[in-house]
Write a protein that holds these residues in place. Structure first.
Motif: not given
Lengths: 204, 203
Positions: A21-22, A105-107, A111, B26-27, B124-126
């Motif tokens: 993540l992130g 937008t840091n997952c 999360g 992430c994606s 939410v994709n950076c």
């Protein structure tokens, strides 16, 4: 309170090396220690406080709009951090440029809000947020440590590798200052971690 | 100010979203198991970038920037709302993604089936927010410049994820050391690809 339960993010449940993540939005600031440490603190603060706030109001958020509510809270916290940095640490905020804004937008943060803060009491949520933010930050700091030491021979802008080394022909590794090495260092970190913690290995 | 071609080429190769700034990792790591889905996600990212960056450009330049409100009346010249840009960008991106989803669902079910699953991921994709923030940082002179920048960034992202997915399909059959399997080798592969893309910086 069992503190060991919350130390997972620092190793076996690290957001970057295990939860994937992130990774976005922060590796670009790991060329030097200073911006990496500031980034680590910023993410830790935002992650901890947003977890706390969401946890406090978790019973009043309608399920359908919870993502928007989370985004607004995280965005407001990030704006506060951003303005704070611009006011008191202007050079560092110039260094971090757009990456402070990208904490939104840091997952990891979203999360943890989804997975933990919506279902737990405020204090555990705060600790969980801080632990995850820090588990993330520690990876950044390790990467920055190697990149700055090998790439420019300094740490925190102080010369570490003595001048006599350079006279004998030691050279800084210019590759380390390039963004691609951050990824390779993380790859090596994962390699070391999974050699030690064999249950994390993936079957392919 | 640089030319449009220069912006386009630079945003694809030397300032590639993934290889130079690690945006949207992430994606990128999650949806690159095979080329087909990777391509779908890449196209979706292009799509959203091309719509959101020019819209955010207009909002920033006509509403938020210091002295941007002078087109309404001269007294508003000293208002600076740029601290609001982050929250506005996020709101714009989230609503545009929602809109796109509705439009695609309404007019093209085939496209919806291939892109639809990725659209919420993209909000939410950076890379998307990053694109808007870089646009703000670079102060493009016209909307056209920001559009070209958006297109270039999107194509760069698409190129990166498709190439990476192709490599990943092959590494499945290689004898990778056990601790490196999966994530570890994915990072190292990306790092090597980033090194390769650096070769373009001489252009």
């Amino acid at each position: 309170m069992n503190i060991r339960k919350y130390l997972g993010p620092l190793n076996k449940n690290n957001p970057i090396t295990v939860q994937v993540l992130g990774v976005c939005s922060a590796l670009a600031v790991t060329a030097q220690m200073k911006p990496a440490v500031v980034m680590c603190l910023a993410v830790t603060v935002v992650c901890g406080i947003s977890n706390l706030i969401i946890s406090l109001i978790r019973k009043t958020i309608p399920n359908r709009i919870r993502i928007i509510v989370q985004l607004v809270i995280v965005a407001s916290l990030v704006i506060i951090v951003d303005q704070f940095l611009q006011a008191y640490f202007y050079e560092i905020s110039k260094m971090l440029s757009v990456f402070v804004g990208l904490i939104i937008t840091n997952c990891i943060i979203m999360g943890r809000l989804e997975a933990f803060a919506l279902a737990n009491k405020p204090v555990p949520s705060l600790i969980d947020g801080l632990a995850n933010g820090f588990g993330y930050g520690i990876v950044l700091i390790i990467v920055a440590f190697f990149r700055e030491l090998l790439g420019s021979g300094t740490l925190w802008n102080y010369q570490i590798i003595p001048a006599s080394f350079y006279e004998y022909g030691y050279l800084n590794n210019g590759l380390m200052t390039l963004p691609s090495m951050a990824l390779i260092i993380i790859g090596i970190m994962i390699w070391i971690q999974r050699t030690k913690e064999s249950e994390l290995q993936e079957k392919q | 100010m640089e030319s449009l071609t220069e912006i386009f080429v630079r945003s694809i190769f030397t300032e590639n979203m993934i290889f130079a700034y690690f945006l949207g990792m992430c994606s990128y790591l999650a949806v690159s198991k095979n080329v087909k889905t990777a391509f779908g996600l890449g196209i979706a990212v292009c799509f959203v970038l091309v719509v959101t960056i020019p819209v955010n450009y207009l909002i920033y330049n006509f509403l938020l920037k210091a002295g941007a409100l002078t087109w309404i009346s001269a007294q508003l010249g000293n208002i600076n709302l740029s601290f609001l840009s982050l929250i506005i960008y996020i709101a714009v991106i989230a609503s545009i993604v929602q809109l796109l989803e509705m439009i695609i669902e309404r007019y093209s079910s085939a496209l919806y089936n291939s892109l639809g699953i990725f659209l919420p991921l993209i909000a939410v994709n950076c890379a998307i927010l990053g694109g808007s923030l870089f646009m703000q940082e670079r102060n493009f002179p016209t909307v056209g410049h920001s559009l070209v920048y958006a297109l270039g960034s999107g194509i760069g992202w698409l190129l990166a994820i498709v190439a990476f997915a192709a490599i990943r399909e092959k590494t499945r059959y290689s004898k990778t050391p056990k601790p490196l399997r999966g994530l570890g080798i994915a990072y190292i592969t990306t790092g090597l690809m980033a090194l390769a893309f650096l070769a373009f910086s001489g252009i």
